[in-house]
Design an enzyme around this catalytic site. Sequence first.
Site, PDB file in Angstrom:
ATOM      1  N   ASP A  67      11.272 -25.261 -52.237  1.00 29.26           N
ATOM      2  CA  ASP A  67      10.744 -25.997 -53.391  1.00 29.26           C
ATOM      3  C   ASP A  67      10.292 -27.406 -53.038  1.00 29.26           C
ATOM      4  O   ASP A  67      10.614 -27.930 -51.961  1.00 29.26           O
ATOM      5  CB  ASP A  67      11.785 -26.025 -54.529  1.00 29.26           C
ATOM      6  N   ASP A 136      24.676 -25.129 -62.454  1.00 35.24           N
ATOM      7  CA  ASP A 136      24.329 -24.263 -63.591  1.00 35.24           C
ATOM      8  C   ASP A 136      23.888 -22.874 -63.131  1.00 35.24           C
ATOM      9  O   ASP A 136      23.346 -22.097 -63.916  1.00 35.24           O
ATOM     10  CB  ASP A 136      23.233 -24.920 -64.450  1.00 35.24           C
ATOM     11  N   HIS A 138      21.594 -22.240 -60.797  1.00 33.30           N
ATOM     12  CA  HIS A 138      20.205 -22.106 -60.344  1.00 33.30           C
ATOM     13  C   HIS A 138      20.129 -21.832 -58.850  1.00 33.30           C
ATOM     14  O   HIS A 138      21.027 -22.208 -58.085  1.00 33.30           O
ATOM     15  CB  HIS A 138      19.333 -23.302 -60.763  1.00 33.30           C
ATOM     16  N   GLU A 143      15.801 -22.300 -62.828  1.00 33.06           N
ATOM     17  CA  GLU A 143      16.843 -22.729 -63.759  1.00 33.06           C
ATOM     18  C   GLU A 143      17.251 -21.561 -64.662  1.00 33.06           C
ATOM     19  O   GLU A 143      16.542 -20.547 -64.726  1.00 33.06           O
ATOM     20  CB  GLU A 143      16.308 -23.887 -64.620  1.00 33.06           C
TER      21      GLU A 143
END
Length: 261
Positions: A67, A136, A138, A143
């Site tokens: 990313d 979380d 991800h 996400e």
Amino acid sequence: MEIIIKETRKQASEIAANIVADLVKRKKPAVLGFATGATPLALYQELIRRHGQGALSFKDTVTFNLDEYVALDPSHPSSYHRFMEDNLFQHVDVPQAAIHLPDGRAENIPAACEAYEKAIKDAGGIDLQILGIGGDGHLAFNEPGSSLSSRTRIKTLTKETRTANSRYFGDIDQVPKHVITMGLGTIMEAKACLVLAFGAGKAEAVRDMIEGPVSSSCPASILQFHAHAIALMDQEAAARLRRLDYYLEVYHGKPAWQRWE
Ligand code: F6R
């Protein structure tokens, strides 16, 4: 999923380095998928150390990062281009032309994402994808709520992720809201995935990834469908696993050659 739990981050990162080194020595060119963030840093340090000792060369590798932030210049101190340069590439011998990161400054982002997917395919696919997991759940910047078969595309970061990453920018308002990330479908096509997790802050996400339902609410849980996924963690990240004793028993019962030590 193969679960490997070591006492410390350093011990786990040495195992991760053994897995990378085995591939790099065995396959030429080896196509490596890299992640950024705090999680893989000890692995990169160990790879640099082995390279410095003459024990490991990356001259026959091709690399793809997961990313990059949108609209951030590659020379920006918090860009993932810079992160990789500072923390790995400038210390080893990956040929410059073999290094790939998403182009966050592309004028036509969908076309750049398609080109990134094509470059991965043209390289023969990723042999080993290194991954970190977000608190979380991800994976890369997919996400919660991301399509489980998503491809490389633009995503909007959650506030939780922007807060976590503000440590690299000094201030949450400086953290870009958008990123380009490989999709979960892209990651799942890697021939092997190695997800690293360290510290108590990852314990809940690790439990959901390994023992929870496969759900876009925990994007990393898609790895339960991967035929060759290894989750490698320290004791703190493993602390909330319900079958912790079983995973430890399985690992210690393996012959040495299966333990990457
Ligand atoms: C970054 C990436 C992210 C991180 C995750 C954990 O390339 O893929 O999924 O791995 O946000 O970040 P750290 O390692 O900083 O806790």
